[in-house]
Design a protein around this motif. Structure first.
Motif, PDB file in Angstrom:
ATOM      1  N   TYR A   1       0.790  -1.233   0.000  1.00 27.95           N
ATOM      2  CA  TYR A   1       0.000   0.000   0.000  1.00 27.95           C
ATOM      3  C   TYR A   1       0.825   1.286   0.000  1.00 27.95           C
ATOM      4  N   LEU A   2       2.091   1.229   0.416  1.00 25.98           N
ATOM      5  CA  LEU A   2       2.872   2.460   0.523  1.00 25.98           C
ATOM      6  C   LEU A   2       4.102   2.407  -0.372  1.00 25.98           C
ATOM      7  N   ARG A   3       4.552   3.601  -0.779  1.00 29.34           N
ATOM      8  CA  ARG A   3       5.720   3.698  -1.652  1.00 29.34           C
ATOM      9  C   ARG A   3       6.594   4.811  -1.095  1.00 29.34           C
TER      10      ARG A   3
ATOM     11  N   ILE B   1       1.203   8.353  16.392  1.00 29.44           N
ATOM     12  CA  ILE B   1      -0.146   7.836  16.049  1.00 29.44           C
ATOM     13  C   ILE B   1      -0.191   6.315  16.264  1.00 29.44           C
ATOM     14  N   PRO B   2       0.389   5.489  15.381  1.00 29.33           N
ATOM     15  CA  PRO B   2       0.310   4.053  15.699  1.00 29.33           C
ATOM     16  C   PRO B   2       1.322   3.628  16.759  1.00 29.33           C
ATOM     17  N   GLY B   3       2.331   4.473  16.998  1.00 28.70           N
ATOM     18  CA  GLY B   3       3.333   4.121  18.011  1.00 28.70           C
ATOM     19  C   GLY B   3       4.269   3.019  17.554  1.00 28.70           C
ATOM     20  N   ARG B   4       4.550   2.947  16.259  1.00 29.43           N
ATOM     21  CA  ARG B   4       5.381   1.850  15.750  1.00 29.43           C
ATOM     22  C   ARG B   4       6.847   2.222  15.606  1.00 29.43           C
ATOM     23  N   SER B   5       7.146   3.501  15.508  1.00 27.45           N
ATOM     24  CA  SER B   5       8.541   3.962  15.405  1.00 27.45           C
ATOM     25  C   SER B   5       9.301   3.249  14.289  1.00 27.45           C
ATOM     26  N   VAL B   6       8.680   3.222  13.133  1.00 24.07           N
ATOM     27  CA  VAL B   6       9.309   2.563  11.976  1.00 24.07           C
ATOM     28  C   VAL B   6      10.472   3.393  11.424  1.00 24.07           C
ATOM     29  N   TYR B   7      10.330   4.730  11.490  1.00 30.02           N
ATOM     30  CA  TYR B   7      11.311   5.602  10.830  1.00 30.02           C
ATOM     31  C   TYR B   7      12.305   6.205  11.824  1.00 30.02           C
ATOM     32  N   ALA B   8      13.450   6.612  11.266  1.00 33.85           N
ATOM     33  CA  ALA B   8      14.404   7.432  12.033  1.00 33.85           C
ATOM     34  C   ALA B   8      15.163   8.279  11.027  1.00 33.85           C
TER      35      ALA B   8
ATOM     36  N   ALA C   1       4.880  11.191  13.056  1.00 35.95           N
ATOM     37  CA  ALA C   1       3.567  10.580  12.833  1.00 35.95           C
ATOM     38  C   ALA C   1       3.573   9.122  13.272  1.00 35.95           C
ATOM     39  N   CYS C   2       4.593   8.407  12.878  1.00 28.40           N
ATOM     40  CA  CYS C   2       4.638   6.977  13.203  1.00 28.40           C
ATOM     41  C   CYS C   2       4.823   6.751  14.712  1.00 28.40           C
ATOM     42  N   ASP C   3       5.561   7.647  15.355  1.00 31.84           N
ATOM     43  CA  ASP C   3       5.722   7.539  16.816  1.00 31.84           C
ATOM     44  C   ASP C   3       4.432   7.907  17.548  1.00 31.84           C
TER      45      ASP C   3
ATOM     46  N   ARG D   1       8.192  -2.911  11.184  1.00 33.87           N
ATOM     47  CA  ARG D   1       7.060  -3.081  12.105  1.00 33.87           C
ATOM     48  C   ARG D   1       5.825  -2.309  11.620  1.00 33.87           C
ATOM     49  N   CYS D   2       5.844  -1.841  10.398  1.00 34.09           N
ATOM     50  CA  CYS D   2       4.744  -1.032   9.855  1.00 34.09           C
ATOM     51  C   CYS D   2       3.410  -1.782   9.934  1.00 34.09           C
ATOM     52  N   VAL D   3       2.381  -1.070  10.391  1.00 39.28           N
ATOM     53  CA  VAL D   3       1.048  -1.661  10.435  1.00 39.28           C
ATOM     54  C   VAL D   3       0.138  -1.088   9.345  1.00 39.28           C
ATOM     55  N   GLY D   4       0.732  -0.340   8.427  1.00 41.93           N
ATOM     56  CA  GLY D   4      -0.033   0.112   7.265  1.00 41.93           C
ATOM     57  C   GLY D   4      -1.161   1.078   7.582  1.00 41.93           C
ATOM     58  N   CYS D   5      -0.946   1.949   8.564  1.00 42.13           N
ATOM     59  CA  CYS D   5      -2.025   2.883   8.935  1.00 42.13           C
ATOM     60  C   CYS D   5      -2.074   4.092   8.005  1.00 42.13           C
ATOM     61  N   GLY D   6      -0.962   4.379   7.329  1.00 44.89           N
ATOM     62  CA  GLY D   6      -0.934   5.516   6.404  1.00 44.89           C
ATOM     63  C   GLY D   6      -0.729   6.868   7.066  1.00 44.89           C
ATOM     64  N   ALA D   7      -0.490   6.899   8.361  1.00 41.74           N
ATOM     65  CA  ALA D   7      -0.316   8.193   9.044  1.00 41.74           C
ATOM     66  C   ALA D   7       0.892   8.943   8.495  1.00 41.74           C
ATOM     67  N   CYS D   8       1.942   8.208   8.118  1.00 41.38           N
ATOM     68  CA  CYS D   8       3.139   8.864   7.602  1.00 41.38           C
ATOM     69  C   CYS D   8       2.870   9.498   6.229  1.00 41.38           C
ATOM     70  N   VAL D   9       1.983   8.876   5.471  1.00 38.44           N
ATOM     71  CA  VAL D   9       1.650   9.441   4.156  1.00 38.44           C
ATOM     72  C   VAL D   9       0.991  10.798   4.343  1.00 38.44           C
TER      73      VAL D   9
ATOM     74  N   GLN E   1      13.364  -1.786   3.679  1.00 38.99           N
ATOM     75  CA  GLN E   1      12.203  -2.469   3.103  1.00 38.99           C
ATOM     76  C   GLN E   1      11.045  -2.296   4.081  1.00 38.99           C
ATOM     77  N   LEU E   2      10.101  -1.444   3.717  1.00 39.82           N
ATOM     78  CA  LEU E   2       8.998  -1.170   4.638  1.00 39.82           C
ATOM     79  C   LEU E   2       8.233  -2.443   4.975  1.00 39.82           C
ATOM     80  N   ALA E   3       8.086  -3.321   4.003  1.00 41.44           N
ATOM     81  CA  ALA E   3       7.312  -4.541   4.232  1.00 41.44           C
ATOM     82  C   ALA E   3       7.935  -5.414   5.316  1.00 41.44           C
TER      83      ALA E   3
HETATM   84  S1  SF4 Z   1       2.007   3.338   7.634  1.00 46.58           S
HETATM   85 FE1  SF4 Z   1       3.590   2.188   8.729  1.00 46.58          FE
HETATM   86  S2  SF4 Z   1       5.379   3.505   8.668  1.00 46.58           S
HETATM   87 FE2  SF4 Z   1       3.610   4.812   8.176  1.00 46.58          FE
HETATM   88  S3  SF4 Z   1       2.962   5.658  10.160  1.00 46.58           S
HETATM   89 FE3  SF4 Z   1       1.765   3.789   9.841  1.00 46.58          FE
HETATM   90  S4  SF4 Z   1       2.953   2.186  10.865  1.00 46.58           S
HETATM   91 FE4  SF4 Z   1       4.340   3.943  10.615  1.00 46.58          FE
END
Ligand code: SF4
Ligand code: SF4
Length: 862
Positions: free
Chosen positions: A107-109, A128-135, A124-126, A157-165, A152-154
């Motif tokens: 879903y994301l690119r 909103i979903p609290g996943r801390s995928v990015y740094a 956003a990732c910290d 720990r990404c949960v595909g919420c789209g908040a970062c988009v 590789q985002l896939a």
């Molecule tokens: S889509 Fe993935 S990387 Fe983006 S904010 Fe949500 S959990 Fe984090």
């Protein structure tokens, strides 16, 4: 008190609480450019594009995170800041680092060439979903975004919420579904059709195809956020497998027919069976996926036109125990609290629920509340994501909730840290509970549940110190042979701590399907008409007759499990299943399938040829959640407007219209032309809850019941001024081991449940790219059990219960304790519910999905 003022570009502005220079400027209509600012997030001021001058200060300030102070004089458009902003922007856009595009996620690119390392996605990732995928790695001009192993985002720990988009200001992170070539023809505000959280969505579409979905900033439940299902899992809507015309069985095959033929055929068949075998031979299941209006009309058709209370819904097989327990203890079969209580709570107890996967937007709110300092206690046999964050997790054995919760009650009472005043003024039954608890010992309870007695005592201490608390519960409490007692035991704790009816506290069961609250509200229950009014009460029947023209029968009807049992004995001849996929989702599949085969008339309304539809005599194509008008009621009693964002494919129609037309064919004088007409009648039948609900009032944010009159604002919280039943009732309940807990022949305690990427039996999510994220069901097993059984990770094994067996690949997991197993139930190939037996809670009749005794059989080596 004198008003505090500041000056923006010479204009005086009264300072509001928590105001920044940017928020005040926006209030005045003064434009300050931003890049990394996101209203959902704490401002971080990284990009410096919003620089302004403050009189007397040497350096410019970032407007997004500089508080507006009394007397401050701010210049937002001076030549100096305008030039500075241009330079900042030029520097940032020139500082991007081209690199390979990451399109590993469905879903994301991510395009590093467009990334300015502003950190908006990190925040956003910290936050909103609290996943801390990015740094952000590196410093200065070398800083750049990193995410996941090997970028590789896939694999992250990404949960595909789209908040970062939504947060990314440059388009470096984008939604892949936005790349579709078709132009957007319409944008519609509606409600997500997946879970009972009820997030509002903005749907962009052509006339007949959903293109993309976003959250709505300011929506009361979701606040602009969505989960992977609500935001991205919409491809099912345009699936080639959608049902597009009514299908009538002719021998072994189905033949497409027009609606007129389907309706008159169905009306005649119902009338014939009614004439031959009486009303007790007919039954219906309303759909918790469908609208309130569809559920209301189906129960009315069966009660009024066909004269039977044989009507139920899927609440029976999920939260019926919760509803029954809350009715007994508080007087109302619904949440006392609301989702906004999460942020107000100082203490949150999550019992038998895994919200970060099953109710992700609410799960993320709980996670963030815990991070901000709320005390979090998790009671669950699995080590869920929230358990990892909790102050204490009691990882009890499946099915031992009543023992554990009474043990905590004992420790709490012994500590003396109960709310004496609340108990005295607002509750009853304390003495009975106290007497029963004299026989409960913390040590015994800890041994039964497999937990450390010191940890149990610690939970009691936290509850006593942190009260009042918010008690969030799920199906891990409800779907047991002691489901009602489990929730009663939790409500006892809530009352001992003075929590029900208080701000930031109370009972908050998380409802599964999008409209499971509404289907029960509407009266899709065998013992209650619309608004939880018992059919056995003559006054209720008289009031209903005043609106319906005739009264419903006085004898309660059958529950869903009783319906399939009666069908298997030949006592039930006709079943109308609106949306329910019994052949996949219900327990004791052997009996369900025997019942479906034996029916003389099975009508299925669905969007797809479900497993149940394959047995049907007539299949009616149903419009989906995004294809019809109506209302859903979420888990915090919020009635919200659902609007048609696209037209339904072919001849598919909203469920309520088909029910109405069958009633008309059978001679009813129903005059409903729109879904709003139906809701107007609901308000008259159930005035105490829905009296003030009408479509005109639901435009933005909906209304929370009880909403008895048109000028009532709705009720975010219940029992604040006193319990609906008068006094809150503490009820002594004692642990009774389930027959499924007899481990002699079946040594593992199996729980069944969901994963993030799928929804229930997967009818919708399996027809989206979510299927690539979770293509199979799996069995979680501890490393110790796997080693003892000689089973390797990913090895397929046979899981055998007293009732049936299935095959599934094993995932060796730290989430389950030794002796416990967890199996997902999304794929029809697995048919997980073959394992679940006929055991039900004696009061609610809710099946025991959360404790199945099983053994594991390895396949013979080839
Ligand atoms: S889509 Fe993935 S990387 Fe983006 S904010 Fe949500 S959990 Fe984090
Ligand atoms: S949390 Fe539930 S309602 Fe919200 S987007 Fe996800 S599935 Fe939809």
């Amino acid at each position: 008190m004198t008003e505090e003022r500041a000056y923006l570009d010479g204009r005086a502005v009264a300072i509001e609480a928590g105001e920044t220079i940017l928020s005040a400027a926006r209030r005045l209509g003064i434009e300050i450019p931003t890049l990394c600012f996101d209203a959902r997030l704490a401002p971080h001021g990284t990009c410096r594009v919003c620089l302004v001058e403050v009189a007397g200060a040497e350096r410019p300030h970032a407007a997004c995170h500089t508080p507006l102070l009394a007397g401050m004089r701010v210049h937002t458009q001076s030549a100096r800041v305008v030039e500075l902003r241009d330079r900042v922007r030029a520097l940032q856009l020139g500082a991007t680092r081209p690199g390979p595009v990451d399109d590993s996620h469905p879903y994301l690119r991510i395009d590093p060439g467009a990334c300015i390392a502003c950190g908006a996605c990190v925040a956003a990732c910290d936050q909103i979903p609290g996943r801390s995928v990015y740094a952000i790695a590196g410093r200065g001009s070398h800083s750049h975004l990193v995410h996941g192993p090997g970028d590789q985002l896939a694999a992250s720990r990404c949960v595909g919420c789209g908040a970062c988009v939504d947060a990314c200001p440059t388009g470096a992170i984008t939604d892949r579904d936005r790349a579709c070539a078709a132009p957007v023809e319409r944008t519609t505000r509606s409600v997500c059709g997946y879970c009972g959280v009820g997030c509002e969505v903005e749907v962009r579409a052509t006339a007949d195809r959903v293109l993309s979905i976003s959250g709505i900033l300011g929506a009361p439940v979701s606040r602009g956020n969505l989960c992977i299902k609500g935001r991205y899992a919409h491809a099912y809507q345009s699936s080639a497998e959608r049902l597009t015309e009514p299908l009538l069985r002719r021998g072994a095959d189905f033949e497409p027919v027009g609606w007129d033929e389907a309706i008159s055929w169905l009306g005649e068949r119902l009338a014939t069976i009614h004439r031959e075998s009486g009303p007790g031979a007919l039954a219906a299941l309303a759909s918790s996926r469908s609208t309130n209006e569809a559920c209301y009309l189906l129960q009315k058709l069966f009660r009024v036109q066909l004269g039977t209370n044989n009507i139920d819904c899927c609440a029976r097989v999920c939260h019926s125990s919760t509803a029954a327990a809350l009715r007994i203890t508080t007087g109302t079969a619904a949440a006392s609290a609301c989702f906004d209580d999460i942020e107000r709570a100082g203490l949150i107890v999550v019992a038998g629920a895994n919200p970060t996967e099953a109710h992700p937007v609410v799960g993320a709110r709980i996670l963030q509340a815990a991070r901000r300092g709320a005390v979090l206690v998790v009671i669950d046999p699995r080590r869920t994501e929230l358990a990892e964050l909790a102050d204490v997790q009691l990882q009890l054995r499946a099915g031992t909730n009543v023992a554990l919760l009474t043990g905590i009650a004992r420790a709490l009472l012994d500590s003396g840290r109960v709310d004496q005043e609340y108990l005295r003024d607002r509750t009853e039954g304390l003495e009975d509970l106290r007497v029963m608890l004299q026989d409960v010992s913390v040590a015994d309870v800890a041994a039964i549940c497999g937990v450390d007695p010191a940890e149990l005592e610690r939970v009691a201490t936290l509850l006593g110190a942190g009260a009042p608390g918010l008690f969030v519960s799920g199906l891990g409490l409800s779907e047991l042979s002691q489901g009602v007692d489990s929730v009663i035991a939790l409500a006892n704790l809530a009352m001992l701590t003075g929590s029900i009816g208080r701000v930031g506290a109370g009972m908050l069961p998380l409802r599964g399907q999008n409209n499971v609250q509404g289907s029960a509200d509407m009266g899709a229950m065998p013992d209650m008409i619309t608004g939880y009014q018992p059919v056995t009460d003559p006054a209720v029947r008289d009031r209903a007759a005043a609106v319906w023209g005739s009264a419903p029968p006085a004898t309660p009807g059958m529950t869903v499990t009783e319906m399939t049992a009666a069908a298997s004995r030949g006592e039930l001849r006709a079943l109308w299943a609106q949306g329910e996929d019994l052949a996949q989702s219900d327990p004791y599949q052997e009996r369900v399938l025997a019942g479906l085969r034996r029916l003389d008339l099975l009508v299925v309304q669905d969007s797809f040829m479900s497993e149940t539809a394959r047995f049907a005599h007539l299949v009616l194509p149903a419009a989906g959640a995004l294809e019809q008008d109506g209302t859903f009621t979420n888990g915090e009693r919020r009635v919200q407007r659902v609007r048609a964002a696209v037209s339904a494919p072919g001849q598919a129609r909203p469920d309520w219209e088909a029910v109405r037309d069958v009633a008309l064919a059978m001679g009813a004088d129903w005059g409903y032309e729109t879904a709003a007409d139906v809701m107007d009648e609901v308000a008259r039948v159930a005035p105490q809850l829905y009296g003030g609900v009408c479509f005109d009032r639901l435009d933005v944010g909906g209304l929370q019941w009880p909403c008895p009159t048109l000028d009532h604002p709705g009720s975010p919280r219940m029992h604040e001024g006193g319990f609906a039943r008068g006094r809150g009732r503490l009820v002594p309940v004692a642990y009774i081991p389930s027959p499924e807990a007899d481990l002699a022949e079946h040594p593992y305690r199996l729980m069944t449940g969901r994963v993030l990427d799928h929804y229930n039996v997967g009818t919708m999510t399996r027809r989206t790219p979510n299927q690539t994220l979770a293509p199979v069901d799996w069995l979680e097993m501890s490393a110790a059990d796997a080693a003892r059984e000689g089973i390797g990770d990913r090895e397929t094994v046979t899981v055998q219960s007293r009732w049936g067996s299935i095959e599934a690949p094993v995932r060796i997991s730290e989430r389950v304790a030794e002796g416990s197993l967890f199996l997902t139930f999304h794929q029809p190939e697995t048919h997980t519910n073959r394992l679940v037996g006929p055991g039900v809670d004696p009061t609610s009749k809710c099946p025991e999905y959360k404790l199945v005794g099983v053994r594991i059989i390895r396949r013979p080596a080839v």
